[in-house]
Design an enzyme around this catalytic site. Structure first.
Site, mmCIF file in Angstrom:
data_model
loop_
_atom_site.group_PDB
_atom_site.id
_atom_site.type_symbol
_atom_site.label_atom_id
_atom_site.label_comp_id
_atom_site.label_asym_id
_atom_site.label_seq_id
_atom_site.Cartn_x
_atom_site.Cartn_y
_atom_site.Cartn_z
ATOM 1 N N ARG A 32 -1.345 43.579 37.645
ATOM 2 C CA ARG A 32 -0.721 44.245 37.617
ATOM 3 C C ARG A 32 -0.731 44.243 35.474
ATOM 4 O O ARG A 32 -0.201 42.805 35.085
ATOM 5 C CB ARG A 32 0.497 43.710 37.726
ATOM 6 C CG ARG A 32 0.547 44.317 39.198
ATOM 7 C CD ARG A 32 1.870 44.045 40.416
ATOM 8 N NE ARG A 32 1.213 44.592 41.353
ATOM 9 C CZ ARG A 32 0.797 45.258 42.629
ATOM 10 N NH1 ARG A 32 1.146 46.613 41.644
ATOM 11 N NH2 ARG A 32 0.768 45.289 43.020
ATOM 12 N N HIS A 104 -10.572 49.203 29.473
ATOM 13 C CA HIS A 104 -9.145 49.242 30.558
ATOM 14 C C HIS A 104 -9.116 50.083 30.751
ATOM 15 O O HIS A 104 -8.903 51.958 30.239
ATOM 16 C CB HIS A 104 -8.398 48.204 30.130
ATOM 17 C CG HIS A 104 -7.830 48.764 28.997
ATOM 18 N ND1 HIS A 104 -7.812 47.902 27.550
ATOM 19 C CD2 HIS A 104 -6.555 49.521 29.211
ATOM 20 C CE1 HIS A 104 -7.220 48.853 27.128
ATOM 21 N NE2 HIS A 104 -6.340 49.067 27.821
ATOM 22 N N HIS A 106 -6.232 52.520 33.409
ATOM 23 C CA HIS A 106 -4.663 51.964 33.618
ATOM 24 C C HIS A 106 -4.612 52.870 34.699
ATOM 25 O O HIS A 106 -4.804 54.356 34.702
ATOM 26 C CB HIS A 106 -3.308 52.524 32.699
ATOM 27 C CG HIS A 106 -3.538 52.215 31.676
ATOM 28 N ND1 HIS A 106 -3.199 50.987 30.885
ATOM 29 C CD2 HIS A 106 -3.960 52.121 30.297
ATOM 30 C CE1 HIS A 106 -2.336 50.761 29.315
ATOM 31 N NE2 HIS A 106 -3.497 51.194 29.185
#
Ligand code: 5GP
Length: 121
Positions: A32, A104, A106
């Site tokens: 998270r 990364h 999201h």
């Protein structure tokens, strides 16, 4: 850009910094976001040392690429957001607004997410 092994996600991968993990397999780790921008805000990162999408697509193995994108979909299903939907987003480089130089994606979900790209202020 050369990969910086001291970036925060590299430290998370090495277990030097804690994270709120939601998924892990051979190819990817999902956790998270520390500053969530939606009711569900999870980051999915490849385990290999890749800065960007162009870096990853050019130099990762076929197994790494397949494993990573399968993990991205698995995380979305596991979070229960496949319906009513979600957004994946990868910021790349300076104009893309990338803060952490480890590739990364999201995953945003849990509300209507509005228009795709904000206009510059
Ligand atoms: P970017 O702007 O590079 O696409 O996104 C970086 C994201 O990483 C931001 O949403 C930020 O809140 C998140 N982030 C930065 N440092 C940490 C951290 O130490 N832990 C977690 N879980 N998220 C972080």
């Amino acid at each position: 850009m050369a990969y910086d092994p001291n970036n925060v996600f590299a430290k998370i991968l090495r277990g030097e910094i804690p994270c709120d993990k939601v998924y892990e397999d051979e190819w990817a780790l999902a956790f998270r976001d520390i500053r969530p921008q939606a009711p569900v805000h999870v980051l999915v990162i490849p385990k290999g040392a890749y800065v960007s999408m162009d870096d990853f697509s050019a130099t990762a193995s076929a197994d790494e690429i397949a494993g990573f994108f399968r993990a991205l979909g698995t995380v979305a299903r596991q979070l229960g957001v496949a319906e009513p939907g979600y957004r994946t987003l990868a910021n790349i480089g300076e104009d893309g607004g990338q803060e952490v130089p480890h590739l990364h994606f999201h995953i945003f979900a849990g509300r209507r997410l509005g228009r795709m790209v904000a206009k510059p202020e």
